[in-house]
Design an enzyme around this catalytic site. Structure first.
Site, mmCIF file in Angstrom:
data_model
loop_
_atom_site.group_PDB
_atom_site.id
_atom_site.type_symbol
_atom_site.label_atom_id
_atom_site.label_comp_id
_atom_site.label_asym_id
_atom_site.label_seq_id
_atom_site.Cartn_x
_atom_site.Cartn_y
_atom_site.Cartn_z
ATOM 1 N NE ARG A 106 -3.854 0.543 1.968
ATOM 2 C CZ ARG A 106 -5.087 0.613 2.482
ATOM 3 N NH1 ARG A 106 -5.320 1.370 3.538
ATOM 4 N NH2 ARG A 106 -6.069 -0.056 1.948
ATOM 5 C CG HIS A 133 -8.257 -0.149 -2.943
ATOM 6 N ND1 HIS A 133 -7.509 -1.275 -2.640
ATOM 7 C CD2 HIS A 133 -8.827 0.251 -1.763
ATOM 8 C CE1 HIS A 133 -7.631 -1.545 -1.357
ATOM 9 N NE2 HIS A 133 -8.419 -0.636 -0.807
ATOM 10 C CD GLN A 136 -13.022 -1.987 -1.141
ATOM 11 O OE1 GLN A 136 -12.290 -1.907 -0.168
ATOM 12 N NE2 GLN A 136 -14.231 -2.542 -1.066
ATOM 13 C CB CYS A 268 -14.240 0.928 -0.212
ATOM 14 S SG CYS A 268 -13.439 2.517 0.023
ATOM 15 N NE ARG A 296 -10.155 -5.393 0.114
ATOM 16 C CZ ARG A 296 -9.441 -4.365 0.600
ATOM 17 N NH1 ARG A 296 -10.053 -3.334 1.143
ATOM 18 N NH2 ARG A 296 -8.122 -4.353 0.497
#
Ligand code: CP
Length: 308
Positions: A106, A133, A136, A268, A296
């Protein structure tokens, strides 16, 4: 050739068939987990979880997911590595690649991921950058597939910022035939290259991609309404200006009333309650945000099992 050994920085690193393969394995792993069955696809493998930014969902789901697949996860917090300060991203990736079988990162800048990919001898998976992302988006698709019963003929309204989460969602939805109508304030539209890539994918899948500025038009008749924070991590200095420009884009009961009566609400998370979404909607009967958060775990396990 399959996904083995591949980097996943963008949803566009996956073909439509590969997105469906990840979703299919995620459904299988979710069923197996609920039945108490182990799936040690990462037996003996190690994964570094390298984070430049805070996280709840991504960190926990990757860490738990790797362990549930029989692997070992090493979490590296922002202060541990100090990418680009103590060492370059490339040097960090070169070193980690001698010890672990995969890197999950990340980062603030998407280019940091590209530098890592160029140097890393092991696959790199994007756990959020300023551009995308993808994990996600895969969880969002699994959630919508479960809640809407499929993608064809369904339309999602994205209301708010045309940000990294919006980019990945647009690309992922377009690949599987799910239509999206984005409504952002003027100047906060998704990146033009992402819109174009999504439109090309949509032309192949039969979906439609609309991008405009009217939240009511986007939500009218939609089967799902998706929003995200107005100020993402790293944009804190813009918070006041954004709050004023985004106010007409709040997902509240009045806006949701325009959607299909059975529409679901996505976010999210983390949410800024009272800003982009009201408490009654976030906690209401149409909200599926905790299913998204759970998913996730399942999609990331599937992705790692296929890539590593
Ligand atoms: N949605 C998401 O990525 O959550 P975290 O920032 O808590 O990981």
């Amino acid at each position: 050739m399959g996904l083995r050994g591949r980097d996943v920085l963008s949803v566009d690193d996956l073909s439509a068939e590969e997105v469906r393969e990840v979703l299919g394995l995620a459904r299988h792993l979710k069923r197996e987990r609920r039945a108490g069955l182990a799936h040690p696809a990462l037996g003996g493998k190690s994964v570094a979880l390298l984070f430049e930014k805070p996280s709840l969902r991504t960190r926990v789901t990757f860490e738990v997911g790797v362990r549930e697949l029989g692997g070992y996860a090493v979490y590296l917090a922002p202060q541990d590595v100090q990418l680009g300060v103590r060492e370059t991203a490339a040097d960090v990736a070169r070193n980690l690649g001698r010890w672990v079988d995969g890197l999950v990162a990340r980062v603030y800048r998407h280019d940091t991921l590209r530098e890592m990919v160029d140097a890393s001898p092991v696959p790199v998976v994007n756990a959020l950058s300023d551009r995308e992302h993808p994990c996600q988006a895969l969880a969002d698709l699994l959630t919508l597939e479960e809640k809407l019963g499929g993608f064809q003929g369904r339309r999602v309204a994205w209301v708010g910022d045309g940000n990294n989460v919006c980019h990945s969602f647009l690309l992922a939805a377009a690949k599987v035939g799910l239509s999206v109508h984005v409504a952002t304030p003027p100047g906060y539209s998704p990146d033009a290259a992402v819109i174009e890539a999504a439109r090309q994918a949509a032309a192949r899948s039969g979906a439609a991609v609309q991008v405009g500025t009217d939240p009511r038009a986007a939500v009218a008749g939609a089967h799902a309404v998706y929003t995200d924070v107005w100020t993402s991590m790293g944009q804190e200095s813009e918070r006041e200006q954004r709050a004023s420009r985004f106010r007409p884009y709040q997902v509240n009961a009045a806006l949701l009333a325009l959607a299909d009566p059975a529409a679901v609400v996505l976010h999210c998370l983390p949410a800024h309650r009272g800003e982009e979404i009201t408490d009654d909607v976030l906690d209401g009967p149409q909200s599926v945000v905790l299913d998204q958060a759970e998913n996730r775990l399942h999609v990331q396990k599937a992705l790692l099992a296929l890539v590593l």
